[in-house]
Scaffold this active site. Sequence first.
Site, PDB file in Angstrom:
ATOM      1  N   ASP A 265      52.384  51.817 -22.334  1.00  0.00           N
ATOM      2  CA  ASP A 265      52.250  51.867 -23.793  1.00  0.00           C
ATOM      3  C   ASP A 265      53.618  52.190 -24.414  1.00  0.00           C
ATOM      4  O   ASP A 265      54.314  53.094 -23.929  1.00  0.00           O
ATOM      5  CB  ASP A 265      51.221  52.968 -24.129  1.00  0.00           C
TER       6      ASP A 265
ATOM      7  N   HIS B  69      49.369  56.419 -36.176  1.00  0.00           N
ATOM      8  CA  HIS B  69      49.268  57.268 -34.993  1.00  0.00           C
ATOM      9  C   HIS B  69      48.980  58.715 -35.401  1.00  0.00           C
ATOM     10  O   HIS B  69      49.382  59.145 -36.465  1.00  0.00           O
ATOM     11  CB  HIS B  69      50.584  57.219 -34.215  1.00  0.00           C
TER      12      HIS B  69
ATOM     13  N   LYS C 214      45.149  59.859 -40.240  1.00  0.00           N
ATOM     14  CA  LYS C 214      45.303  58.409 -40.315  1.00  0.00           C
ATOM     15  C   LYS C 214      45.220  57.856 -41.727  1.00  0.00           C
ATOM     16  O   LYS C 214      46.046  57.074 -42.159  1.00  0.00           O
ATOM     17  CB  LYS C 214      44.268  57.738 -39.420  1.00  0.00           C
TER      18      LYS C 214
ATOM     19  N   SER D 298      41.712  55.999 -33.164  1.00  0.00           N
ATOM     20  CA  SER D 298      40.767  57.091 -32.905  1.00  0.00           C
ATOM     21  C   SER D 298      39.875  57.317 -34.121  1.00  0.00           C
ATOM     22  O   SER D 298      40.267  57.012 -35.251  1.00  0.00           O
ATOM     23  CB  SER D 298      41.526  58.391 -32.607  1.00  0.00           C
TER      24      SER D 298
ATOM     25  N   ASN E  25      43.356  51.176 -29.069  1.00  0.00           N
ATOM     26  CA  ASN E  25      44.038  52.321 -28.447  1.00  0.00           C
ATOM     27  C   ASN E  25      43.469  53.656 -28.920  1.00  0.00           C
ATOM     28  O   ASN E  25      43.345  53.895 -30.124  1.00  0.00           O
ATOM     29  CB  ASN E  25      45.528  52.290 -28.793  1.00  0.00           C
TER      30      ASN E  25
HETATM   31 ZN   LIG Z   1      50.663  53.066 -30.464  1.00  0.00          ZN
END
Ligand SMILES: [Zn+2]
Length: 310
Positions: free
Chosen positions: A84, A182, A186, A216, A257
Amino acid sequence: VKKLKLKTTEIFNKAYTKYGIAAFNVFNAEQVHGVFKGASEVGVPVIVQITPVARDYMSPNFLEGIINAAGSVYEKAVYSVHLDHGNVEHCINSINSGFYNSVMIDASHEDFEKNIEITNEIVKRAHDKDITVEAELGVLSGVEDDIKIGAEKARYTDPDQAVEFVKRTNCDSLAVAAGTSHGAYKFKGSAGLNLEILKRIQALLPGYPLVLHGASGVPQDEVLRINKAGGKLQEAAKGINYDDLLCAIQSGVTKINIATDMRLIWTRVHREFFINTPELFDPVIPGRKYMEELKEFVKQKCQSLIISKQ
Ligand SMILES: [Zn+2]
């Protein structure tokens, strides 16, 4: 090196618009355990991914050893291993190591032409060894590994540029900036995922797998429990909305992710352990609970991303 289970492109082709493949960031043995145990019980593939900070923290060989061991312990887990957010050096090391099924070259902070040039070089080296490449176009805000990008520097992916980028680099999947960021914080206010960008890219590049970083959910109850146990997370922190995520999958997002949610579980389990049982000092007790909760989280997350298995 143990032969890994599946090529990343095969996983993508099977999943496209049917289910999102969850890509879990792992940093230590407990996380690898939890992810593989969950994966062995869901019946869909997962991606186990490693950032340069994770490689540096555990040392690459150590982390690879843990993942190989997990692959043998949890024989039913179907997985591929991904680097990643690599730079040129990380990608070349990872390609040469023979351990990774895919690498991400992140030159998204460079200008368009330079991003193409760098991505191109990695694609050639990777494809020579049958390794899949994820690239990134557009800039996400937030904190990834040790790099912090302020909201003012973030920029959405331009769909026309995305087409040109994919054609000129031949990368296998593309991470796009469409409103996620990230870290735990968010979305502020009414901002959310920009599905129009995804739909326009899908119309221009039908069948092409997109990747959503910073995806997430950041559950509110998790944040509240952490704060009740002495944490100081912003309670307005919001993650990605579940319905938006399903629309994103139907609009071509194939890899999703997940890192922050795993850290929240770690933080909550450990904070509650320390505050509820201050007389104890045993890493096994919260470690065991963390692995068990992570397994459940991985299972539920993977199942929640399935639209249809047909
Ligand atoms: Zn990322």
